[in-house]
Design a protein around this motif. Sequence first.
Motif, PDB file in Angstrom:
ATOM      1  N   GLY A 141       0.832  -1.211   0.000  1.00  0.00           N
ATOM      2  CA  GLY A 141       0.000   0.000   0.000  1.00  0.00           C
ATOM      3  C   GLY A 141       0.865   1.259   0.000  1.00  0.00           C
ATOM      4  N   SER A 142       0.198   2.420  -0.081  1.00  0.00           N
ATOM      5  CA  SER A 142       0.974   3.682  -0.050  1.00  0.00           C
ATOM      6  C   SER A 142       1.800   3.760   1.218  1.00  0.00           C
ATOM      7  N   GLN A 143       1.239   3.201   2.295  1.00  0.00           N
ATOM      8  CA  GLN A 143       1.942   3.324   3.572  1.00  0.00           C
ATOM      9  C   GLN A 143       3.319   2.651   3.478  1.00  0.00           C
ATOM     10  N   TYR A 163      -2.703  14.396   5.493  1.00  0.00           N
ATOM     11  CA  TYR A 163      -3.094  12.994   5.730  1.00  0.00           C
ATOM     12  C   TYR A 163      -2.345  12.476   6.968  1.00  0.00           C
ATOM     13  N   TYR A 202       5.927  16.471   1.457  1.00  0.00           N
ATOM     14  CA  TYR A 202       4.895  15.472   1.131  1.00  0.00           C
ATOM     15  C   TYR A 202       3.665  16.188   0.590  1.00  0.00           C
ATOM     16  N   THR A 220      -0.178  15.790  -1.926  1.00  0.00           N
ATOM     17  CA  THR A 220      -1.199  14.988  -2.614  1.00  0.00           C
ATOM     18  C   THR A 220      -1.747  15.876  -3.741  1.00  0.00           C
ATOM     19  N   PHE A 266      -5.521  15.649   0.152  1.00  0.00           N
ATOM     20  CA  PHE A 266      -6.256  15.034   1.261  1.00  0.00           C
ATOM     21  C   PHE A 266      -6.088  15.914   2.488  1.00  0.00           C
ATOM     22  N   ASP A 298       1.954  11.638  -3.251  1.00  0.00           N
ATOM     23  CA  ASP A 298       1.016  10.566  -2.910  1.00  0.00           C
ATOM     24  C   ASP A 298      -0.203  10.725  -3.827  1.00  0.00           C
ATOM     25  N   TYR A 312      -2.952   8.941  -4.335  1.00  0.00           N
ATOM     26  CA  TYR A 312      -3.748   7.828  -3.814  1.00  0.00           C
ATOM     27  C   TYR A 312      -5.051   7.531  -4.544  1.00  0.00           C
ATOM     28  N   THR A 323      -1.309   3.494  -5.190  1.00  0.00           N
ATOM     29  CA  THR A 323      -1.913   2.417  -4.392  1.00  0.00           C
ATOM     30  C   THR A 323      -3.122   1.828  -5.113  1.00  0.00           C
ATOM     31  N   SER A 374      -5.413   0.582  -3.077  1.00  0.00           N
ATOM     32  CA  SER A 374      -6.351   0.553  -1.947  1.00  0.00           C
ATOM     33  C   SER A 374      -7.672   1.225  -2.274  1.00  0.00           C
ATOM     34  N   LYS A 375      -7.620   2.250  -3.112  1.00  0.00           N
ATOM     35  CA  LYS A 375      -8.846   2.998  -3.398  1.00  0.00           C
ATOM     36  C   LYS A 375      -9.574   2.389  -4.594  1.00  0.00           C
ATOM     37  N   ARG A 410      -3.586  -4.633   0.080  1.00  0.00           N
ATOM     38  CA  ARG A 410      -2.294  -4.100   0.516  1.00  0.00           C
ATOM     39  C   ARG A 410      -1.264  -4.106  -0.626  1.00  0.00           C
TER      40      ARG A 410
HETATM   41  C1  LIG Z   1      -3.873  10.555   1.340  1.00  0.00           C
HETATM   42  C2  LIG Z   1      -3.917   9.063   1.383  1.00  0.00           C
HETATM   43  N1  LIG Z   1      -2.867   8.377   0.955  1.00  0.00           N
HETATM   44  C3  LIG Z   1      -2.873   7.039   0.953  1.00  0.00           C
HETATM   45  C4  LIG Z   1      -3.959   6.322   1.390  1.00  0.00           C
HETATM   46  C5  LIG Z   1      -4.011   4.815   1.249  1.00  0.00           C
HETATM   47  O1  LIG Z   1      -3.158   4.154   2.027  1.00  0.00           O
HETATM   48  P1  LIG Z   1      -2.796   2.643   1.725  1.00  0.00           P
HETATM   49  O2  LIG Z   1      -2.429   2.526   0.269  1.00  0.00           O
HETATM   50  O3  LIG Z   1      -1.636   2.373   2.610  1.00  0.00           O
HETATM   51  O4  LIG Z   1      -3.976   1.791   2.026  1.00  0.00           O
HETATM   52  C6  LIG Z   1      -5.044   6.999   1.890  1.00  0.00           C
HETATM   53  C7  LIG Z   1      -6.178   6.251   2.449  1.00  0.00           C
HETATM   54  O5  LIG Z   1      -7.066   6.732   3.063  1.00  0.00           O
HETATM   55  C8  LIG Z   1      -5.035   8.399   1.868  1.00  0.00           C
HETATM   56  O6  LIG Z   1      -6.101   9.082   2.304  1.00  0.00           O
END
Ligand SMILES: Cc1ncc(COP(=O)(O)O)c(C=O)c1O
Length: 504
Positions: free
Chosen positions: A200-202, A226, A264, A266, A271, A299, A301, A329, A331-332, A339
Amino acid sequence: MSLRLKVSKVSNESLQNQIFEQVRTMILEETLKAGEPLPSTRMMSEQLGISRNTMTLAYERLEAEGYVDMRKSVGTFVALQVPGVATFTPAGEPPNVDDDGSAPCERIALRSDELKSQALVNASLRRLTADFWPGRPDPNSFPLKMWARLIANCLRSAGAALTEYRDPLGVRELRQAIVDHLRPTRGIMVDAEQVIIVGGSQGGLNLACRLLVTLGSSAFVESPCYQGAAYLFESFGAKLHPVHVDDNGIDVSKLPATQNAICYVTPSHQFPLGVTLSLDRRLELLAWATRTNSYIIEDDYDSDIRYRGAPIAALKALDRCERVIYVGTFSKSMGAGLRIGYVVMPATLFDAARHIKTLTNNGQPWLPQAALADFITNGSYDRHLRRIRHSYQARRETLLAALQKHFGGSTIVGDNAGMHLVWRMPDQLPPANVVEKIALKAGVGVYTLNSGGAVDFGVMRDSDRYLVLGFTAPSEREISIGISRLAAALRSGQSAGKAPRASL
Ligand SMILES: Cc1ncc(COP(=O)(O)O)c(C=O)c1O
């Protein structure tokens, strides 16, 4: 049950603070376990000889910071997921000492109260009629049947892929599929060699931190920002410098000439505010990074989710001086449970990144990467995106119509994109944290900036006028009912200007 608390009426510290600190420590030390009930405010106020109001305020603060859940007519319980519990070192315990008896390095000495984790779900874990928690895909949108077929195919042809270590940078076919997707959609022209698959982005942000952040490093972040990024940078010992965000994104003119910093951003959908970083600011930001030998972490995302017009190219697409670490990512667009995310590394950092990635985890799990590669290359990902964009746009419009119907001409901040919007409430409504509580009592989850996954650093003007509303997980019907219930709850006198007290 009762709690063994000691309070002093002659202390300089307020009674409310004393109670809050003691209960918080019990929770962090796990003397009070997740889900355990706490005594009622009436019982505790009698036991301690203090007013019930003081006790209630202490519990409310514990709830606001995520340590307890107050359930109407049921009681107060230790939250199931407590912030910082895994990293807490009980007071009075000896500090960690290395095997050779030497003192621990400063990093280990970061105190638990300096560490926080981002909110990942609605902390109340209550079943709500409508939950507008931001950034959750529609749970019915995941292409389960196709996924099952792809997983089965991958397993049939796995060979040694499940028993041997693979390339820690990720499955080659997935890295290629990602660059083939990024070229037309984000204007990023790189080869698969520059892409690293992460958790994931994390995972991508962690990789960037391990490369660039040491104790005392300067991290410039958007204000509001974020949580997952801000708290992570702090956990690496970075000093955070919030930079104001306006209608054109982060105000790049406020970045000082600090050398070797990180910034950092977005840019495609800030976000939480949802604004887009303007082109002139993008160019200015790149020039700043080059001048100061700093790196930008982009990021991106939710950029696959746009409803109108072509997206502005990624910052990375304009990066001629190898200053941008691009983080993406699935994730969205697919689901956070996968992940899977990725990083496009500047060539200058690539070798170091390969070592760090290997040292971190020897690579991500092979099977979902292989299935995702097939999902993208056989055209299913593009079809999936078209489907979800269509259904998310309808939900967004339903939300806008419901807000218009019940609250009149209110303001939406940011662009027609992504999975959440920020609503500036009409002036006659109470502050956002009060609205959040009233809504929760009515079974509706709406979120202030801080409880919806952002940090406002206490400097954002009027931050208590904004609510974050994710619109992609609830159905159109849930959205309409949710906003209508919110309006009814606010009308029904609970909005008299004071926070409702949860009854115990
Ligand atoms: C700004 C931002 N970056 C990244 C993510 C996603 O994180 P990950 O890819 O770790 O699930 C989110 C999720 O809410 C987000 O709001």
